[in-house]
Design an enzyme around this catalytic site. Structure first.
Site, PDB file in Angstrom:
ATOM      1  N   HIS A 120      37.798  39.771  30.103  1.00 49.02           N
ATOM      2  CA  HIS A 120      38.681  40.698  30.829  1.00 49.02           C
ATOM      3  C   HIS A 120      39.884  39.899  31.324  1.00 49.02           C
ATOM      4  O   HIS A 120      39.768  38.692  31.605  1.00 49.02           O
ATOM      5  CB  HIS A 120      37.873  41.255  32.010  1.00 49.02           C
ATOM      6  CG  HIS A 120      38.527  42.344  32.785  1.00 49.02           C
ATOM      7  ND1 HIS A 120      39.483  42.099  33.736  1.00 49.02           N
ATOM      8  CD2 HIS A 120      38.341  43.680  32.766  1.00 49.02           C
ATOM      9  CE1 HIS A 120      39.856  43.255  34.284  1.00 49.02           C
ATOM     10  NE2 HIS A 120      39.179  44.229  33.711  1.00 49.02           N
ATOM     11  N   ASP A 197      31.507  35.675  34.567  1.00 49.59           N
ATOM     12  CA  ASP A 197      31.992  36.955  35.079  1.00 49.59           C
ATOM     13  C   ASP A 197      30.893  37.989  34.831  1.00 49.59           C
ATOM     14  O   ASP A 197      30.684  38.423  33.694  1.00 49.59           O
ATOM     15  CB  ASP A 197      33.294  37.319  34.344  1.00 49.59           C
ATOM     16  CG  ASP A 197      33.782  38.719  34.695  1.00 49.59           C
ATOM     17  OD1 ASP A 197      33.082  39.440  35.421  1.00 49.59           O
ATOM     18  OD2 ASP A 197      34.880  39.073  34.226  1.00 49.59           O
ATOM     19  N   GLN A 200      30.194  43.302  34.501  1.00 51.14           N
ATOM     20  CA  GLN A 200      29.548  44.362  33.710  1.00 51.14           C
ATOM     21  C   GLN A 200      28.058  44.133  33.535  1.00 51.14           C
ATOM     22  O   GLN A 200      27.369  44.963  32.943  1.00 51.14           O
ATOM     23  CB  GLN A 200      30.211  44.466  32.323  1.00 51.14           C
ATOM     24  CG  GLN A 200      31.641  44.922  32.358  1.00 51.14           C
ATOM     25  CD  GLN A 200      31.801  46.353  32.862  1.00 51.14           C
ATOM     26  OE1 GLN A 200      30.864  47.157  32.873  1.00 51.14           O
ATOM     27  NE2 GLN A 200      33.006  46.683  33.302  1.00 51.14           N
ATOM     28  N   LYS A 223      31.022  48.480  40.619  1.00 49.74           N
ATOM     29  CA  LYS A 223      30.412  48.701  39.303  1.00 49.74           C
ATOM     30  C   LYS A 223      28.890  48.757  39.417  1.00 49.74           C
ATOM     31  O   LYS A 223      28.190  48.898  38.418  1.00 49.74           O
ATOM     32  CB  LYS A 223      30.801  47.570  38.345  1.00 49.74           C
ATOM     33  CG  LYS A 223      32.302  47.330  38.315  1.00 49.74           C
ATOM     34  CD  LYS A 223      32.842  47.206  36.954  1.00 49.74           C
ATOM     35  CE  LYS A 223      34.254  46.670  37.002  1.00 49.74           C
ATOM     36  NZ  LYS A 223      35.150  47.492  36.193  1.00 49.74           N
ATOM     37  N   CYS A 361      41.959  46.213  29.600  1.00 53.89           N
ATOM     38  CA  CYS A 361      42.221  44.902  30.227  1.00 53.89           C
ATOM     39  C   CYS A 361      41.635  43.774  29.399  1.00 53.89           C
ATOM     40  O   CYS A 361      41.098  42.798  29.939  1.00 53.89           O
ATOM     41  CB  CYS A 361      41.654  44.839  31.652  1.00 53.89           C
ATOM     42  SG  CYS A 361      42.500  45.924  32.771  1.00 53.89           S
TER      43      CYS A 361
HETATM   44  N1  PMP Z   1      35.668  41.436  34.659  1.00 54.53           N
HETATM   45  C1  PMP Z   1      35.116  42.432  33.964  1.00 54.53           C
HETATM   46  C2  PMP Z   1      34.203  42.110  32.810  1.00 54.53           C
HETATM   47  C3  PMP Z   1      35.379  43.756  34.322  1.00 54.53           C
HETATM   48  O1  PMP Z   1      34.838  44.750  33.636  1.00 54.53           O
HETATM   49  C4  PMP Z   1      36.240  44.006  35.424  1.00 54.53           C
HETATM   50  C5  PMP Z   1      36.577  45.431  35.838  1.00 54.53           C
HETATM   51  N2  PMP Z   1      36.993  46.258  34.808  1.00 54.53           N
HETATM   52  C6  PMP Z   1      36.773  42.930  36.116  1.00 54.53           C
HETATM   53  C7  PMP Z   1      36.469  41.658  35.704  1.00 54.53           C
HETATM   54  C8  PMP Z   1      37.667  43.123  37.296  1.00 54.53           C
HETATM   55  O2  PMP Z   1      36.937  43.710  38.323  1.00 54.53           O
HETATM   56  P1  PMP Z   1      37.699  44.254  39.629  1.00 54.53           P
HETATM   57  O3  PMP Z   1      38.795  45.132  39.119  1.00 54.53           O
HETATM   58  O4  PMP Z   1      36.618  45.018  40.347  1.00 54.53           O
HETATM   59  O5  PMP Z   1      38.196  43.079  40.387  1.00 54.53           O
END
Ligand code: PMP
Length: 403
Positions: A120, A197, A200, A223, A361
């Protein structure tokens, strides 16, 4: 608990839009919230609203007790060895920024940072900023043709002795799962600092940070059935303690004078300012919710639904699936052959089906798949087989309209 009782705990799922009952397949973007999370936050504001840590009065004592209890809950939830290893952040993005920024003093020009191609943007851009500041270099870890992390290429990159290895646990686009325990062990052998990270992963699998053995593990509350605005930075005590703080100010200090400031020990050192107290309390309620789920049954249901979703899309025909494997978690990425992902998303929305379309993203992943974007359907504990059937029926009508 039967599935309809579980689902009835999520008030937002009970709505209809334009006469169509909501079919929410966008949990990977943010999960819906159970009533007990909403109630816990309301209760705090109605009865216990006070700043934490600072005052002598009872409200503050109650707020502080609830806030700090969630740190203990989280320690247990991810099996950290000490409560001081849990840092509250505003989300995964902030947590990764805290690590990338905090490591700046330890990174030399020419140092190598490895990032998996499916990462991401939140796990790419902070490292690029660190590279700009320090003269470090970023190298992506390639994917195999079936969208798994290429372990042979990874092993070759590790021979270059990277300083940092940043991995996703589960891809937010494809749902593919990285074997992080194995990947972290290899990175450690090569002498790298490791960050995983888990944004997910955290809602779909049991995470044990001691068994993964990474330096840092990060995730977001929203999430995992909790509120927005709260995230977690787990770090091994020594690793966390080596970070210089991204944000400084009140709460994180022991003493301040105009000549010198002494920081507090962890966790306060990395939690400057008034924290998101209601959100922390809401996250605590979300952990209660997850802990009360029959975990094996929930995971089996989700796994069975994922396979059903992949197979149903394939059976529909004229569908391209990306990186679909039976062991994926949470999300399926697809396109209707020859059609723009946004068109598909809008037509699905007209029938009450909420999916996400775009680059998610993860532009480097899109580039490696040679895509401008794709649609993503993602599930949570409240998703039922009937949701998948409705989605597939809607896809059939979209297909008839567009093809
Ligand atoms: N890493 C991953 C794998 C994600 O799916 C997301 C959220 N889409 C993020 C980072 C960023 O998370 P946040 O927007 O809650 O900071």
């Amino acid at each position: 608990m039967d599935h309809s009782t579980l689902r009835s705990q999520f008030p937002a799922l009970a709505q209809s839009n334009d006469g169509y009952p909501l079919c929410y397949l966008d949990t990977a973007a943010t999960s819906q919230k159970p009533q007990l999370v909403i109630d816990a936050m309301n209760h705090y504001y109605q009865h216990d609203n006070a700043n934490v840590h600072r005052a002598a009065h009872q409200l503050s004592a109650r707020a502080t007790t609830q806030y700090e209890a969630v740190r203990d809950q989280l320690r247990q939830f991810i099996n950290a060895s000490r409560r001081e290893e849990i840092i509250f952040t505003h989300g995964t993005t902030e947590a990764i920024n805290m690590v990338a920024n905090g490591l700046a003093g330890q990174i030399k020009p020419g140092a190598l940072i490895l990032i998996d191609t499916a990462a991401h943007h939140a796990n790419i851009v902070p490292w690029q900023e660190l590279a700009k500041r320090t003269g470090a270099l970023i190298k992506p870890i390639p994917l195999t043709a079936d969208c798994r992390l290429d372990t042979a290429a990874y092993d070759a990159l590790l021979r270059m002795q990277p300083a940092i290895v940043a991995l996703s646990h589960v891809s937010n686009v494809l749902g593919t799962v990285n074997p992080v325990t194995e990947l972290v062990a290899k990175a450690k052998q090569a002498g790298a600092i490791t960050l995983v990270d888990g944004a997910q992963a955290i809602a779909h699998m049991h995470v044990d940070v001691q068994s993964i053995d990474c330096d840092f593990y990060v995730f977001s509350g929203h999430k995992m059935y909790g509120p927005t605005g709260i995230g977690v930075l787990y770090g091994r005590y020594k690793s966390l303690d080596s970070l210089s703080p991204l944000i400084t100010g009140g709460e994180m200090i022991k003493t301040v004078s105009f000549e010198n400031t002494v920081f507090n020990p962890l966790p306060n050192r990395l939690e400057a300012g008034t924290p998101p107290i209601a959100e922390v309390i809401g996250l605590g309620a979300a952990i209660d919710f997850i802990n009360d789920l029959p975990s094996a049954q929930t995971h089996n249901n989700e796994q069975a639904l994922m396979v059903y979703l992949q197979q149903s899309l394939t059976a529909l025909g004229d569908i391209e699936l990306y990186g679909a494997h039976a062991d994926n978690l949470g999300a399926v990425a697809f396109n209707l052959t020859g059609e723009h992902h946004q068109d598909v998303g809008i037509l699905l929305d007209q029938q009450g089906i909420a999916v996400r379309c775009g680059h998610h993203c993860a532009m480097p992943l899109m580039q490696s798949l040679q895509l401008k974007g794709c649609c993503r359907a993602s599930i949570g504990v409240y998703t039922h087989k009937a949701d998948i059937d409705r989605f597939i029926a809607a896809m059939q009508s979209v297909k008839e309209l567009l093809l």
